[in-house]
Design an enzyme around this catalytic site. Structure first.
Site, PDB file in Angstrom:
ATOM      1  N   TYR A   1     -64.114  58.046 -25.365  1.00 42.76           N
ATOM      2  CA  TYR A   1     -64.770  58.639 -26.534  1.00 42.76           C
ATOM      3  C   TYR A   1     -64.958  57.594 -27.633  1.00 42.76           C
ATOM      4  O   TYR A   1     -66.035  57.483 -28.222  1.00 42.76           O
ATOM      5  CB  TYR A   1     -63.941  59.810 -27.055  1.00 42.76           C
ATOM      6  CG  TYR A   1     -64.434  60.393 -28.358  1.00 42.76           C
ATOM      7  CD1 TYR A   1     -65.626  61.113 -28.409  1.00 42.76           C
ATOM      8  CD2 TYR A   1     -63.712  60.218 -29.536  1.00 42.76           C
ATOM      9  CE1 TYR A   1     -66.091  61.649 -29.607  1.00 42.76           C
ATOM     10  CE2 TYR A   1     -64.160  60.758 -30.729  1.00 42.76           C
ATOM     11  CZ  TYR A   1     -65.348  61.464 -30.761  1.00 42.76           C
ATOM     12  OH  TYR A   1     -65.806  61.987 -31.952  1.00 42.76           O
TER      13      TYR A   1
ATOM     14  N   LYS B   1     -68.589  56.245 -29.226  1.00 40.27           N
ATOM     15  CA  LYS B   1     -68.935  56.276 -30.640  1.00 40.27           C
ATOM     16  C   LYS B   1     -69.179  54.867 -31.175  1.00 40.27           C
ATOM     17  O   LYS B   1     -70.078  54.648 -32.004  1.00 40.27           O
ATOM     18  CB  LYS B   1     -67.829  56.965 -31.436  1.00 40.27           C
ATOM     19  CG  LYS B   1     -67.750  58.467 -31.213  1.00 40.27           C
ATOM     20  CD  LYS B   1     -69.045  59.155 -31.590  1.00 40.27           C
ATOM     21  CE  LYS B   1     -68.913  60.667 -31.569  1.00 40.27           C
ATOM     22  NZ  LYS B   1     -70.204  61.359 -31.905  1.00 40.27           N
TER      23      LYS B   1
ATOM     24  N   ALA C   1     -65.124  54.385 -27.287  1.00 39.13           N
ATOM     25  CA  ALA C   1     -66.116  53.411 -26.823  1.00 39.13           C
ATOM     26  C   ALA C   1     -67.529  53.942 -27.013  1.00 39.13           C
ATOM     27  O   ALA C   1     -68.448  53.208 -27.416  1.00 39.13           O
ATOM     28  CB  ALA C   1     -65.872  53.084 -25.355  1.00 39.13           C
TER      29      ALA C   1
END
Length: 246
Positions: A149, A153, A151
């Site tokens: 997650y 964003k 990574a």
């Protein structure tokens, strides 16, 4: 002519709060996959003459994004504000298994990057020039998360800053808002307990967790006329839980 704001993931949580904030001065279009959730949000936000409508679409699918963009821009409508909020943590528990890890990264990269990139690209020709605003909701996880997650964003940050440079001459600003812990949403699902809330809130020196209204206020500023000189920025909103990065 009334201004138009598009909010993806606008049916619940942060997206809904942003839509509520923007609806005071904009006609708001909510985007999401769940028809019933969007219907309820549209009905509840349409008070005092405010104009809110919804378009159901899976923003990971190019054909559905094209259809949604065509519906939003029917009759030559101009989009003043695009808020990319759709996404989520689709694999919250890391795995030691390689096949599972691959699937987790693909799910989170697809579910968080594709809705932003595809929708922005589809609506870009309709954005107001000058004066258009693009605001993408990221996460504190992009700075200190070690999961798929975070990574996903983080991938939105260089994409946004590059786009800001490309659109600056057109008078369109592009910024990212990266919230820390925000209570009152479905993000943490079954992990949300009173103790979890207390621990997460304690990470912020200001002494509390964030609220959806905190994020909505910041997005509304970036979407407004007073933020015309703010572009290409990654703006944290976390009560001081993580300082000095942006």
């Amino acid at each position: 002519m009334r201004k138009v704001a598009v909010v993806s993931g606008g049916g619940t949580g942060i997206g809904r709060a942003i839509a509520d904030q923007l609806a005071a001065e904009h006609e708001v279009v909510l985007l999401g996959r769940r028809a019933e959730v969007l219907r309820e949000a549209t009905e509840e936000l349409s008070y005092d003459g405010r104009r809110v409508r919804s378009v159901v679409a899976d923003l990971c699918e190019p054909a559905e994004v094209r259809r949604a963009a065509e519906e939003i821009t029917a009759a030559g409508a101009t989009v003043d504000v695009l808020v990319n909020n759709a996404g989520g943590n689709f694999a919250p528990y890391p795995s030691d298994d390689l096949d599972t890890t691959r699937e987790q990264y693909l799910r989170n990269l697809g579910g968080n990057v594709l809705p932003v990139v595809l929708l922005t690209q589809a609506l870009l020709p309709a954005l107001r020039r000058p004066g258009g605003r693009i605001v993408t909701v990221s996460s504190i996880a992009a700075f200190r998360g070690n999961t798929s997650y975070g990574a996903a964003k983080a991938a939105l940050h260089p994409w946004s800053t590059e786009l800001a440079g490309q659109l600056a001459a057109d008078g369109i600003t592009v910024n990212v808002v990266a919230p820390g812990y925000i209570g009152g949403t479905d993000f943490f699902r079954e992990r949300m307990t009173p103790e979890f809330h207390r621990q997460r809130s304690a990470q912020a020196p200001v002494g509390r967790g964030g609220t959806v209204a905190d994020v909505a206020e910041l997005v509304a500023y970036l979407a407004g006329p007073g933020a015309g000189f703010v572009t290409g920025q990654i703006i944290q909103i976390n009560g001081g839980a993580l300082m000095g990065r942006g």
